[in-house]
Design a protein around this motif. Structure first.
Motif, PDB file in Angstrom:
ATOM      1  N   GLU A  47      23.837  31.853 -40.318  1.00  0.00           N
ATOM      2  CA  GLU A  47      23.314  30.497 -39.501  1.00  0.00           C
ATOM      3  C   GLU A  47      24.309  29.269 -40.268  1.00  0.00           C
ATOM      4  O   GLU A  47      24.878  28.579 -39.640  1.00  0.00           O
ATOM      5  N   GLU A  48      24.070  29.334 -41.626  1.00  0.00           N
ATOM      6  CA  GLU A  48      24.866  28.181 -42.151  1.00  0.00           C
ATOM      7  C   GLU A  48      26.328  28.136 -41.984  1.00  0.00           C
ATOM      8  O   GLU A  48      26.840  26.968 -42.066  1.00  0.00           O
ATOM      9  N   LEU A  49      27.149  29.021 -41.881  1.00  0.00           N
ATOM     10  CA  LEU A  49      28.338  29.378 -41.992  1.00  0.00           C
ATOM     11  C   LEU A  49      28.740  29.320 -40.624  1.00  0.00           C
ATOM     12  O   LEU A  49      29.961  28.752 -40.154  1.00  0.00           O
ATOM     13  N   GLY A  50      27.831  29.325 -39.577  1.00  0.00           N
ATOM     14  CA  GLY A  50      28.168  29.035 -38.056  1.00  0.00           C
ATOM     15  C   GLY A  50      28.729  30.272 -37.559  1.00  0.00           C
ATOM     16  O   GLY A  50      29.509  30.216 -36.731  1.00  0.00           O
ATOM     17  N   TYR A  51      28.164  31.431 -38.131  1.00  0.00           N
ATOM     18  CA  TYR A  51      28.834  32.773 -37.762  1.00  0.00           C
ATOM     19  C   TYR A  51      28.373  33.204 -36.320  1.00  0.00           C
ATOM     20  O   TYR A  51      27.027  33.087 -36.169  1.00  0.00           O
ATOM     21  N   VAL A  52      29.116  33.391 -35.329  1.00  0.00           N
ATOM     22  CA  VAL A  52      28.742  34.078 -33.922  1.00  0.00           C
ATOM     23  C   VAL A  52      29.194  35.245 -33.822  1.00  0.00           C
ATOM     24  O   VAL A  52      30.231  35.677 -34.320  1.00  0.00           O
ATOM     25  N   ILE A  53      28.021  36.339 -33.582  1.00  0.00           N
ATOM     26  CA  ILE A  53      28.233  37.543 -33.360  1.00  0.00           C
ATOM     27  C   ILE A  53      29.190  37.871 -32.008  1.00  0.00           C
ATOM     28  O   ILE A  53      29.192  37.304 -31.090  1.00  0.00           O
ATOM     29  N   PRO A  54      30.476  38.332 -32.111  1.00  0.00           N
ATOM     30  CA  PRO A  54      31.554  38.438 -30.906  1.00  0.00           C
ATOM     31  C   PRO A  54      30.839  39.639 -29.995  1.00  0.00           C
ATOM     32  O   PRO A  54      29.998  40.606 -30.423  1.00  0.00           O
ATOM     33  N   LYS A  55      31.104  39.043 -28.453  1.00  0.00           N
ATOM     34  CA  LYS A  55      30.662  40.026 -27.585  1.00  0.00           C
ATOM     35  C   LYS A  55      31.265  41.208 -27.805  1.00  0.00           C
ATOM     36  O   LYS A  55      32.462  41.301 -27.755  1.00  0.00           O
ATOM     37  N   ARG A  56      30.331  42.446 -27.523  1.00  0.00           N
ATOM     38  CA  ARG A  56      30.886  43.823 -27.509  1.00  0.00           C
ATOM     39  C   ARG A  56      31.523  43.935 -26.241  1.00  0.00           C
ATOM     40  O   ARG A  56      31.073  43.718 -25.358  1.00  0.00           O
ATOM     41  N   LYS A  57      33.019  44.493 -26.046  1.00  0.00           N
ATOM     42  CA  LYS A  57      33.379  44.787 -24.856  1.00  0.00           C
ATOM     43  C   LYS A  57      32.828  46.377 -24.477  1.00  0.00           C
ATOM     44  O   LYS A  57      32.864  47.416 -25.114  1.00  0.00           O
ATOM     45  N   VAL A  58      31.825  46.284 -23.429  1.00  0.00           N
ATOM     46  CA  VAL A  58      31.269  47.317 -22.789  1.00  0.00           C
ATOM     47  C   VAL A  58      32.362  47.912 -21.701  1.00  0.00           C
ATOM     48  O   VAL A  58      32.742  47.381 -20.671  1.00  0.00           O
ATOM     49  N   ARG A  59      32.683  49.257 -21.834  1.00  0.00           N
ATOM     50  CA  ARG A  59      33.302  49.960 -20.901  1.00  0.00           C
ATOM     51  C   ARG A  59      32.290  50.269 -19.561  1.00  0.00           C
ATOM     52  O   ARG A  59      31.419  50.914 -19.602  1.00  0.00           O
ATOM     53  N   LYS A  60      32.784  49.378 -18.818  1.00  0.00           N
ATOM     54  CA  LYS A  60      32.001  49.639 -17.388  1.00  0.00           C
ATOM     55  C   LYS A  60      32.463  50.970 -16.765  1.00  0.00           C
ATOM     56  O   LYS A  60      33.593  51.214 -16.890  1.00  0.00           O
ATOM     57  N   ASP A  61      31.348  51.657 -16.007  1.00  0.00           N
ATOM     58  CA  ASP A  61      31.888  52.846 -15.271  1.00  0.00           C
ATOM     59  C   ASP A  61      32.678  52.664 -14.004  1.00  0.00           C
ATOM     60  O   ASP A  61      33.932  53.234 -13.707  1.00  0.00           O
ATOM     61  N   GLY A  62      32.699  51.425 -13.672  1.00  0.00           N
ATOM     62  CA  GLY A  62      33.485  50.840 -12.525  1.00  0.00           C
ATOM     63  C   GLY A  62      34.880  50.827 -12.798  1.00  0.00           C
ATOM     64  O   GLY A  62      35.806  50.677 -12.243  1.00  0.00           O
ATOM     65  N   ASN A  63      35.280  50.624 -14.315  1.00  0.00           N
ATOM     66  CA  ASN A  63      36.374  50.321 -14.811  1.00  0.00           C
ATOM     67  C   ASN A  63      37.223  51.648 -15.068  1.00  0.00           C
ATOM     68  O   ASN A  63      38.558  51.366 -15.214  1.00  0.00           O
ATOM     69  N   ARG A  64      36.680  52.830 -14.978  1.00  0.00           N
ATOM     70  CA  ARG A  64      37.334  54.190 -14.905  1.00  0.00           C
ATOM     71  C   ARG A  64      38.176  54.401 -13.874  1.00  0.00           C
ATOM     72  O   ARG A  64      37.729  53.790 -12.628  1.00  0.00           O
ATOM     73  N   GLU A  65      39.249  54.962 -13.737  1.00  0.00           N
ATOM     74  CA  GLU A  65      40.211  55.506 -12.834  1.00  0.00           C
ATOM     75  C   GLU A  65      39.414  56.050 -11.664  1.00  0.00           C
ATOM     76  O   GLU A  65      38.578  57.003 -11.722  1.00  0.00           O
ATOM     77  N   LYS A  66      39.586  55.360 -10.519  1.00  0.00           N
ATOM     78  CA  LYS A  66      38.715  55.702  -9.215  1.00  0.00           C
ATOM     79  C   LYS A  66      39.707  57.065  -8.779  1.00  0.00           C
ATOM     80  O   LYS A  66      40.624  57.292  -8.278  1.00  0.00           O
ATOM     81  N   LEU A  67      39.043  58.214  -9.212  1.00  0.00           N
ATOM     82  CA  LEU A  67      39.757  59.405  -8.895  1.00  0.00           C
ATOM     83  C   LEU A  67      38.965  60.461  -8.050  1.00  0.00           C
ATOM     84  O   LEU A  67      37.545  60.437  -8.028  1.00  0.00           O
ATOM     85  N   ILE A  68      39.490  61.142  -7.008  1.00  0.00           N
ATOM     86  CA  ILE A  68      38.951  62.331  -6.122  1.00  0.00           C
ATOM     87  C   ILE A  68      39.843  63.332  -6.566  1.00  0.00           C
ATOM     88  O   ILE A  68      41.020  63.494  -6.603  1.00  0.00           O
ATOM     89  N   VAL A  69      39.063  64.483  -6.736  1.00  0.00           N
ATOM     90  CA  VAL A  69      39.507  65.935  -7.145  1.00  0.00           C
ATOM     91  C   VAL A  69      39.511  66.674  -5.968  1.00  0.00           C
ATOM     92  O   VAL A  69      38.668  66.835  -5.333  1.00  0.00           O
ATOM     93  N   VAL A  70      40.661  67.427  -5.660  1.00  0.00           N
ATOM     94  CA  VAL A  70      40.849  68.260  -4.671  1.00  0.00           C
ATOM     95  C   VAL A  70      41.021  69.583  -5.163  1.00  0.00           C
ATOM     96  O   VAL A  70      42.321  69.815  -5.942  1.00  0.00           O
ATOM     97  N   PHE A  71      40.248  70.771  -4.806  1.00  0.00           N
ATOM     98  CA  PHE A  71      40.452  72.163  -5.039  1.00  0.00           C
ATOM     99  C   PHE A  71      41.060  72.636  -3.929  1.00  0.00           C
ATOM    100  O   PHE A  71      40.923  72.743  -2.900  1.00  0.00           O
TER     101      PHE A  71
END
Length: 371
Positions: A47-71
């Protein structure tokens, strides 16, 4: 001059602790016991130094490749390419990529691809044929987590969404066309009729039922390829060669046939070429019929009589079902989330072209059915 950003290392040095201690304390991860004094010292220093915890980059499920698999069991037959065309056109519209698993009707390969689904984490899976029986339960279990649609034979019992195909009906339509023309003695050429490929047998059974109703079941000669053909990796011309080679055998064994049917168009193309090499005229000397209405069947020099069952549309519908499950449009009904099972079926249509006609009499005249 801008002020230098305070880091966790700065806090650690000022508090006289390790950087990992700063990280765990400030992120409230007390998986290691810290004394009250250490916790208060780290928090106060930050607090004295003014340190701010960096926001963690959360990997959202929506960011993964939009993929359809065909057998897909086979990419050498235009039927499956047409299905893929329908699936891909619809998936691209919705921003999805395709990952095609060509199983080549190999159980080990199908199992390997199924195990990959946990890593690939696709948004949906489409089977362009029935899953192998030994994997039916695994596919149903997968369907509880991932939307799955099967383009299957109507007679198969599988508790997943399906775009259905009544293969027995296709066989009956083919038989009725030849019977109406007056054909009584016919050959039927098929790939291996194994338990694993029940949809093939259903098409043959439907054909035989119609001839049985006419009292002519014993006049149908079934010629199927050996089972070992399904155990090997298919060549680009495997089904064509089935039609070609088995037609040669049929002609050597049965000289009284007036029509030969291929289980699909690719086999029918092989039949036509074998007849050409043996100096038979189509349809003058022998009528030929296929099924699937693939592109080549429509070509003027081929002009194959066949069955249209809207293959490209089935691919689109299979993809549409997946999309409905990915983005459910329904709302809760009485506080309960509705579960829907989709079943789509198209009515097949006979496409008469130049490869079928009335049978030829022994004297050379065309014999028309008087009924």
């Amino acid at each position: 001059m801008s002020r230098k950003k305070v880091t966790s290392s700065d806090v650690a040095r000022a508090a006289g602790v390790s950087q990992s201690t700063v990280s765990m304390v400030l992120n409230k991860k007390y998986n290691v016991s810290f004394s009250k004094e250490v916790i208060e010292k780290v928090e106060r220093t930050a607090e004295e130094l003014g340190y701010v915890i960096p926001k963690r980059k959360v990997r959202k499920d929506g960011n993964r490749e939009k993929l359809i698999v065909v057998f897909c069991p086979n990419l050498t037959n235009p039927y499956y390419v047409m299905l893929l065309q329908g699936i891909e056109s619809r998936s691209m519209e919705q921003g999805y990529a395709l990952f095609v698993c060509n199983t080549q009707r190999n159980l080990a390969l199908e199992e390997r691809y199924l195990k990959m689904m946990h890593t690939l984490r696709p948004h949906g899976i489409i089977y362009t044929c029935n899953p192998s029986h030994c994997f039916m339960e695994e596919v149903e279990n997968l369907a509880e987590r991932i939307p799955i649609t099967v383009i299957n034979n109507q007679n198969e019992k599988l508790n997943v969404d399906a775009v259905e195909l009544d293969n027995s009906k296709l066989g009956r339509i083919m038989a009725r066309h030849l019977l109406e023309l007056g054909h009584k003695r016919v050959g039927y050429i098929a790939p291996p009729l194994t338990v694993r490929q029940k949809q093939r047998s259903k098409r043959v059974e439907g054909f035989l039922k119609e001839f049985d109703k006419a009292g002519l079941k014993d006049e149908v000669v079934i010629k199927a390829a050996g089972e070992e053909l399904d155990q090997n990796m298919p060549d680009i011309d495997s089904e064509y060669k089935i039609g070609y080679d088995l037609t040669k055998e049929l002609l050597a064994e049965h000289r009284d046939l007036t029509a030969i049917v291929g289980l699909n168009d690719m086999i029918a193309f092989g039949i036509m070429d074998a007849l050409h090499d043996e100096k038979y005229k189509v349809p003058g000397d022998m009528s030929v019929m296929g099924c699937d209405n693939t592109l080549f069947a429509q070509m003027r020099e081929v002009s194959l009589t066949t069955i249209e069952h809207f293959v490209v549309f089935k691919g689109r519908d299979a993809c549409d079902i997946i999309m409905k499950k990915i983005k459910p449009s329904h709302t809760k009904y009485g506080g309960i989330e509705p579960i829907s099972i989709y079943h789509v079926e198209y009515e097949p249509q006979l496409i008469v072209r130049g490869s079928t006609s009335y049978p030829k009499r022994a004297g050379g005249r065309i014999e028309r059915n008087k009924n």
